[in-house]
Every structure is written in C-alpha cells, then in structure tokens.
Design an enzyme around this catalytic site. Sequence first.
Site, short mmCIF file in Angstrom:
data_model
loop_
_atom_site.label_atom_id
_atom_site.label_comp_id
_atom_site.label_asym_id
_atom_site.label_seq_id
_atom_site.Cartn_x
_atom_site.Cartn_y
_atom_site.Cartn_z
N TYR A 164 -2.69 -1.00 10.31
CA TYR A 164 -2.58 -1.27 8.87
C TYR A 164 -1.24 -0.78 8.33
O TYR A 164 -0.54 -1.51 7.61
CB TYR A 164 -3.73 -0.58 8.14
CG TYR A 164 -3.73 -0.79 6.65
CD1 TYR A 164 -4.20 -1.98 6.10
CD2 TYR A 164 -3.28 0.20 5.78
CE1 TYR A 164 -4.22 -2.19 4.73
CE2 TYR A 164 -3.29 0.01 4.41
CZ TYR A 164 -3.76 -1.18 3.88
OH TYR A 164 -3.77 -1.38 2.53
N SER A 183 0.85 -1.18 0.00
CA SER A 183 0.00 0.00 0.00
C SER A 183 0.88 1.23 0.00
O SER A 183 2.06 1.18 0.38
CB SER A 183 -0.89 0.00 1.25
OG SER A 183 -1.46 1.27 1.48
N THR A 212 -12.52 -1.31 -4.09
CA THR A 212 -12.76 -2.61 -3.47
C THR A 212 -13.56 -2.39 -2.19
O THR A 212 -13.85 -1.27 -1.79
CB THR A 212 -11.43 -3.31 -3.12
OG1 THR A 212 -10.82 -2.63 -2.01
CG2 THR A 212 -10.48 -3.30 -4.32
N LYS A 240 1.95 -3.11 6.63
CA LYS A 240 2.53 -2.93 5.31
C LYS A 240 4.03 -2.65 5.40
O LYS A 240 4.81 -3.11 4.55
CB LYS A 240 1.81 -1.80 4.56
CG LYS A 240 0.34 -2.11 4.29
CD LYS A 240 0.15 -3.44 3.56
CE LYS A 240 -1.32 -3.72 3.23
NZ LYS A 240 -1.50 -5.01 2.52
#
Length: 274
Positions: free
Chosen positions: A157, A144, A192, A161
């Site tokens: 998150y 990401s 998404t 990553k």
Amino acid sequence: MGRRVFQQKVVVITGGCAGIGRALALRFAQAGAHIAILDIQDEALVAFRQQLHDKLNADVMALHCDVSDDQQCAEAISQVVERFGGIDLLINNAGITHRSAFADTDIAVFQRIMAVNYFGAVNCTRHALPSLLARGGQVIGLSSLSAFAPLLNRGAYNASKHALHGLFETLRMEVRSQGVNVMLVTPGFTATDIRKNALVGDGSINQAATNLSFKVAAPADVADAIYLGACKRKRLLVLSNVDWLARQCARFFPRLFERWMLPRLSGVKSSPTN
C-alpha cells in the site's frame, strides 16, 4: 465558495459507491455537476444512481468498471465522453489496502494492490486525458499519509501511494502549460470500509478492526475539503493535522517517528527495534 464552479461540469469518480467516493459524488452532484460513477459493485451502482437522481435530480451515469482492467477503463471513459461530451474532472479514488508484513505477503497481493491503486489511476487518467486537455480540466489523485510516512505492515500500500505521487507530480509539470491541473489529496484516517476489507498476506480478506489512536474523519467532511480544493485548483491537499505531523516528524525526526508515532499510526502495540 465556488458554488457555480462545477455547475454543468462533468465529474468522473472511481470507486464512487462507498466511503470518500460516495461522499464526493454527493458533494459534486449538489454543486450541479454531471456525475459518472465507476465501481465494481453493480447493485450499489444502480441504487446510488437512483438515490442521486431522486434526491438531487442529478444527471448520473453509473458504470461497472474494474479500474485495474485497462480495457474496461477505456470503455467506461468512452461512454462518459459520448454521453456528456467530455470530462472536466477525473477523481482517482478507487483503492484497496492490506495488513501483512513484507515477509508474509504473497507476490499476488503486491500485484493486486498496485493494479488497483496505481495502475487503476494510470488507466483512467490515460483515457480521460485527451478530453481533460481539450477542456482545461483537472485530475485528482487520492493518496495517503503513507506517501509521506510509511505504515507498518502496509508495504504494498505504501509503495502504491509513493508511485501515485511520482506519477501525478510528473504529469502536473507536463500538462500545466495546457491548462490542466493535477491535485494530490492525502486524507487522514477516515471512516470508510477500506481497512475493514483489507487483504492479508495470502490474499484473503481480514475484516478485523484496526486499533487507531487518532480521530477519524467523516467521509462527508473529507469530500467537502476536496471539493473546495478542486474549486481552487490546488496542487496538494493535506487534510489532517496527523498527516502534517507525521510528514514533518518522519522527515526531520526519523528516530522519534519510528519509536513513538509509527506504532500508533499503524495500529500496533510495539515499535520496531533498531
């Protein structure tokens, strides 16, 4: 380009029933690959397998697998190798996110994000690696822009990553002499359901939409770019101008990034104060 590169090759895709994973399964099936889809959505697995078979005459395995469970990963990879004879490409696509400040986030949320996003990739890659080494294959990790430029309210998150980059950049150096390529992919904002199903601080799901100030890519376009990157066996694939701009701005102009770009990337109205 690369019309025959993946013909009759074996491609394993985690989180393959929706979003980028689904688009990747379609793209590689169109290229003539044998496809193994790993996901936790049982009904979607059955339906998507049938769709790929009916529309593309693709040879597809659809396996229930929670990538955070090492035993399930071992069993799924073993079934793929037994059925197809080996693995040529593993795409670690499965991932989840959250929207909650560090101070408001339960430890269980941090653990769940790392279990799926980081250890999911560790688990699948560990079990697939012997076959990948034997066949001179390739590993792809879906990262990401937050690996380069942190997003507000995404501490777990962002960390997952960063961890993926540390893992796969090390693995790349360890296996390149044995003919295995490792590619990291950093998509931009993509249409998404990952943000719609984001966890919040207490671990529940908040399906509220996030306000984004940037163009959102179609999963099929992202899959096309990843396919071409895999054909070229690239090391790093940065898929949007937003990613490049954020990466350079965060590195060379950190105050400008924090005051102007960070709130927009994070979908919040105000920037943090210094």
